[in-house]
Structure formats: C-alpha cells, structure tokens
Scaffold this active site. Structure first.
Site, PDB file in Angstrom:
ATOM      1  N   GLY A 299       4.117  -0.172  -8.381  1.00 42.47           N
ATOM      2  CA  GLY A 299       3.873   0.842  -7.368  1.00 42.47           C
ATOM      3  C   GLY A 299       2.863   0.359  -6.336  1.00 42.47           C
ATOM      4  O   GLY A 299       2.844  -0.815  -5.964  1.00 42.47           O
ATOM      5  N   SER A 300       1.997   1.261  -5.908  1.00 46.28           N
ATOM      6  CA  SER A 300       1.088   0.963  -4.793  1.00 46.28           C
ATOM      7  C   SER A 300      -0.005  -0.053  -5.119  1.00 46.28           C
ATOM      8  O   SER A 300      -0.719  -0.496  -4.216  1.00 46.28           O
ATOM      9  CB  SER A 300       0.453   2.258  -4.280  1.00 46.28           C
ATOM     10  OG  SER A 300       1.435   3.070  -3.678  1.00 46.28           O
ATOM     11  N   VAL A 301      -0.153  -0.418  -6.375  1.00 45.24           N
ATOM     12  CA  VAL A 301      -1.066  -1.519  -6.698  1.00 45.24           C
ATOM     13  C   VAL A 301      -0.646  -2.771  -5.923  1.00 45.24           C
ATOM     14  O   VAL A 301      -1.487  -3.578  -5.509  1.00 45.24           O
ATOM     15  CB  VAL A 301      -1.081  -1.797  -8.224  1.00 45.24           C
ATOM     16  CG1 VAL A 301      -1.791  -3.099  -8.541  1.00 45.24           C
ATOM     17  CG2 VAL A 301      -1.747  -0.641  -8.959  1.00 45.24           C
TER      18      VAL A 301
END
Length: 580
Positions: A299-301
């Site tokens: 995801g946004s990591v």
C-alpha cells in the site's frame, strides 16, 4: 513322472526361499549391521537400545541464545533420577526421602509401579542434587536436565525440528552413526544452521536390563556423555530476549491474528525482535510461514519509494500543489483539497503520487525500480555469504524475492503505473524489507544486509565464527535525498493531518509511513479486507530502531496496527531506560 517333477519344483522353490532367508539373516547379522535398509538404520544401536533403560538428560542438539547470552530454546531444571531397582534398598529409600522431603511410602509406591526410571522434579533444589550425589549410591542421581522449550519465543524465526528419517539421510548420507530418530531442522534457523546443531552425542543415564526389565547382574548405571568442552554449539542470535518477549505480549494483547512485527537494530543492521502471527501450530503447516519474510502488498508505504524518486528527479517543487479531491485515476473520489508535495506525503494523497510516477516513468521507465533498489526492496536483505564450505549461505531460510513489476509492458500503461505508485498492482515486499528501507534512510542511505545470527559459539562460550556486517551491493541514495526523506517521514507524525499523528506523544520521536493495501478479499459480513501497515524508525533525531507492524486481512475498524506500534514503542523505551 509328473509327480516327481512337481516334487522337484517344490524342492527348488524351498531351497531358493531358504537361501534368500539365510542371505537376509547374514545381511542383518553381519553385513548391514550399521546401515540397514534405505534409511541406513544402525541395527547394533537399535539392538542395544532394546536392552537398555535410559533417561536422556540432554539430546545433544545445539541451542539458541539471544544477543546477551540468555537461552531461547532450552532450559535447565534440577531433577533426581531414581532407577526402579533401588526399591529393594530400604536404607537408601529412607535417606533419599529425607533429603527430598518426600514421604517414604510415596517414594516406594512410585518405584514399585515403575517400569522405567522415575524422574523427580517437584521441589528439587541445588542442595537436593548435591546431597543425593553425596550418597554415592548406585541407582539414584541428581542432575540438571535440559528441556526443549516447546512454546518458545520467536518460534517462526528460530524454527522447529522433526523426526524425518528421509530428510536426515538425504542431507547427511555420510553420517551413518546418526540414529534415524535424530531430529532435523525443518524451518527457520533450525533448518539453515542444522549442520551446526546436529547432536554429537546424547547425555544420559542408562543401565542394561534382562527380559523382565531387571538390571543385568554386575552392570552398574552408567553416565553416558562425551567429555567435550566444545560441543554442542550455541547459535548466538541478534534477538534481544526482553524486546522479543514484549513484542509477543503486545501482539497478543491486541489480538493481532495475522501479520506481525519486526524490530531492526539500525546501528548493527540486525533483527532485535521479530514475531509472526498466527502462532506456530505443529499440526498446521500453514502456520509455519513467517509472514515477516513473506511478500505482500505494501500500500502507501511504497509511496516512500515514489517520493524519494521524485526528489532525486527534481519533482519535489515546494510551490506546486495537487488536487487531492481526485482519486488515483484523476476522478472525483477524495476530499483532501489541494496539497503540496510534502503535505501529500504526510496525508498520503494517492493522486499526487500517481502524477509523480507517471511523469517519472515518461522520462525513465526504470525510475521506480531504480529507487526501489536503492531502498533495498529489489533484493533479499538477509545476511548472505560464504560460511566454511557453504557458498551463498543464507541466514534466513527460504527468504523469497519481492516484486515491483510483473510485466515490463506495465511501465507504459497509465493505470498500471498509477496502481504501482500506491503499492498495489503487482508490488509485493516483505515487512523485513520495509524495515530495512526505513533503516537505510535513517542511517543516511547506507545499505546493509540484515543479520539474525551474530555468532556461532562453542559450548564453553568461545567464538567459532562471527557473522560480520556486510554492505548490500548497488547504488545508494544521495545525501540530499536522504535528508529530504527523513524530513518527510517525520512530518507524517508531526503534521496536524498526518497519518501517523497518533504517535506524537510517544517518549521517542517517531518518523515513518502508513499504508493501507487492498487485498481483493471480504470477510463473512461482506466488508473489505486490507493489509494495514506502519513502517518507521525512532528516535527520529538519533535513529536506533526501525519498526514495521502489519495487520493482514483485516477490516479498517479491527486493524490493530497503530495500537501495537504505539504500545510497543513505549515498551522499547521502558526497556531501554531500565524501567522494566
């Protein structure tokens, strides 16, 4: 004539059968006594075993200790071993019962009913052992028994052993003296270091018996052990027992059922604590998987990679803003207003990062992958090198490859680029890689392999081998990009609307990045399931630890990621400052 031929045929068959039987007996008795059948069974050992009663004090297999020398896999406990034949020695029974504070009749009953040596553990002290051994009596002994810790710490990291005769003979065809009952490592460090952990010999008390189980006349109880100051070996891990205990307790408290956490010591590039959920269940092979070494959607990591690449390519213009009311495809869907590059990172605006990714890949199709390499996401991160005769020895068993692009053609497809930019599509990395990415940024861009084992020690605690820190190959982040990324990661926590603002009041200043990855799955109630991440490091001003927590296949409401991260950072602070 026919009758005669029939008799002759029967006689030939009988003779052949008899010859085969004789050959089989010769094979068993004389030829294959130490290597019988395809399993290479030592018949002499097994024959002696049938005529012997024994108590194993130590199985002789090597063990694991933490970075401070505390045992992780075995524990010693004081015990008294009483052999059944002493029941005919009333004076000895009386003396033993007085020393052990056991009723004389109870001790007699235990021995009368026993067909095997009796192990007494209740209320046995160091003094009890000393006093029993001072009796110098045949048949009763005080010992310190080694016991394998079945529900031990760091089960996924340390791994498990099993009796597997086929695997044993396949791996060690030349070690014919090993019993087929010898356990071999089948996962984790138990498997990668199995060759060093194999037992040289058991430590045991034994005596030979007749057909009725009585000791053979003239045969004393023997103490069987190899007087060796060097074996069995001890594998000194980089784990910190207190930090490991605390991590497992926090995960248990918040009932994080799938996922886990990994804590990396930045300075030493080593794993200080690592736990995977669900817990190991020996009857369920699926639970053996260490999810901290398993590639999943970040995801946004993954926006950390896009942000670093944007900085390196000069796309981090402070005056430019992005319409964060739009979703990743540029359609209406969010309501975050117009945000700058820095604000977009803190608040995790999808649209900003899809726009940056599109612009970068237009200039250079490999821009995202090149930055992922600099941040250690395209390589295995565990320690790898030559260990004696083993080339390409890897500390982390079965560490899989990550993935950024599955299809090279996707680098030219807008939707594929957009999904990749926010850590979806085919992007899969391991939580350990995410932790190493944060550690790399925290230490100034230097890429290092991560160790789980620091040393192999002899039994007497002298060092046999040291695993030195090793750099990872390839290009590094430049200093300017590192400084900008450190600032961005800190703003995720300090910004009013930052996705990590919950961590503002922790005793350590935290820097990091959150992530929510869609899995495409739903629970029984029809709610979407996500992988919920937080990856970061602390203290932000003087980084010591990188910590990643991920809760997999969870709804947004049930995600325990942030509570676990919050509480564990507090626990680390307390442990580091001697408060617990």
């Amino acid at each position: 004539m026919k009758s005669f031929n029939r008799v002759k045929l029967v006689l030939i068959v009988f003779i052949l059968f008899f010859l085969i039987l004789i050959y089989r007996l010769i094979d068993i008795q004389l030829i294959s006594t130490e290597s019988f059948s395809k399993l290479k069974v030592n018949l002499l050992q097994e024959s002696v075993r049938q005529r012997t009663e024994e108590v194993v004090i130590s199985d002789g297999r090597g063990s694991f200790i933490d970075r401070n020398g505390e045992s992780l896999s075995i524990k010693e406990k004081p015990a008294v071993i009483a052999f059944p034949f002493i029941k005919d020695q009333p004076d000895l029974i009386r003396q033993a019962s007085e020393i052990l504070h056991i009723d004389e009749n109870r001790l007699n009953d235990l021995l009368s009913d026993a067909k095997k040596p009796v192990v007494l553990e209740e209320k046995i002290t160091d003094q009890s052992i000393k006093d029993i051994n001072n009796l110098k009596a045949v048949g009763i002994y005080g010992v310190y028994m080694e016991e394998k810790i079945n529900e031990r710490l760091a089960m996924h990291a340390l791994g498990v052993t099993n009796e597997d005769p086929g695997l044993l003979r396949a791996k060690y065809p030349d070690k014919k003296d090993l019993s087929i009952r010898t356990e071999v490592g089948t996962s984790g460090l138990e498997r990668t270091f199995d060759e060093f952990l194999l037992p040289e010999t058991e430590t045991k008390l034994l005596y030979h018996v007749d057909g009725k189980g009585n000791p053979l006349f003239g045969m004393d109880v023997k103490y069987s052990a190899e007087a060796n100051a060097f074996y069995p070996l001890k594998i000194q891990t980089t784990l910190n027992k207190k930090l490991q205990e605390s991590l497992e307790a926090v995960l248990r408290d918040y009932q994080l059922t799938k996922g886990g956490a990994v804590l990396v010591d930045i300075e030493n590039s080593s794993i200080a604590a690592m736990a995977s959920k669900p817990d190991v269940n020996m009857s369920d092979q699926m639970t053996m998987q260490n999810l901290m070494l398993s590639p999943v959607y970040p995801g946004s990591v993954f926006k950390t990679v896009i942000a670093a690449a944007a900085i390196e390519n000069g796309l981090d213009q402070p005056s430019k803003t992005y319409d964060c009311n739009l979703n990743l495809y540029g359609e209406q869907g969010d309501d975050k207003g117009r945000l700058s590059f820095e604000e977009s990172f803190a608040e995790s605006c999808n649209y900003t990062f899809t726009q940056l990714a599109e612009e970068m890949t237009t200039r250079n199709q490999d821009a995202i992958e090149d930055m992922a390499e600099k941040l250690t996401l395209t390589q295995n991160v565990g320690w790898e090198g030559t260990l004696y005769h083993q080339e390409n020895f890897r500390q982390l068993y079965n560490e899989p490859k990550s993935m950024i692009w599955k299809d090279e053609n996707d680098k030219r497809i807008k939707k594929a680029i957009d999904q990749t930019a926010i850590g979806q599509k085919d992007v899969k990395i391991t939580p350990l890689q995410a932790a190493n990415m944060m550690a790399t940024i925290a230490r100034g861009g230097e890429k290092e392999q991560i160790r789980l084992v620091e040393k192999i020690n002899y039994k007497n605690n002298t060092t046999m081998y040291t695993f030195k820190e090793q750099k990872m190959p390839g290009k590094q982040l430049d200093r300017y990009t590192v400084q900008k990324m450190q600032k961005l990661l800190r703003q995720v926590v300090t910004s009013e609307n930052g996705t990590g603002r919950r961590f503002q009041d922790l005793p350590y200043q935290v820097a990091g990045k959150s992530g929510t990855a869609e899995t495409g799955l739903k629970n029984d109630q029809g709610k979407k399931l996500y992988h919920k991440w937080f990856a970061g490091y602390f203290p932000a001003d003087q980084p010591k630890y990188a910590l990643v927590v991920v809760h997999m296949d969870t709804t947004s409401e049930q995600a325990a990621t942030n509570p676990v991260y919050y509480d564990y950072v507090k626990k680390v602070y307390e442990i580091e400052n001697g408060q617990k």
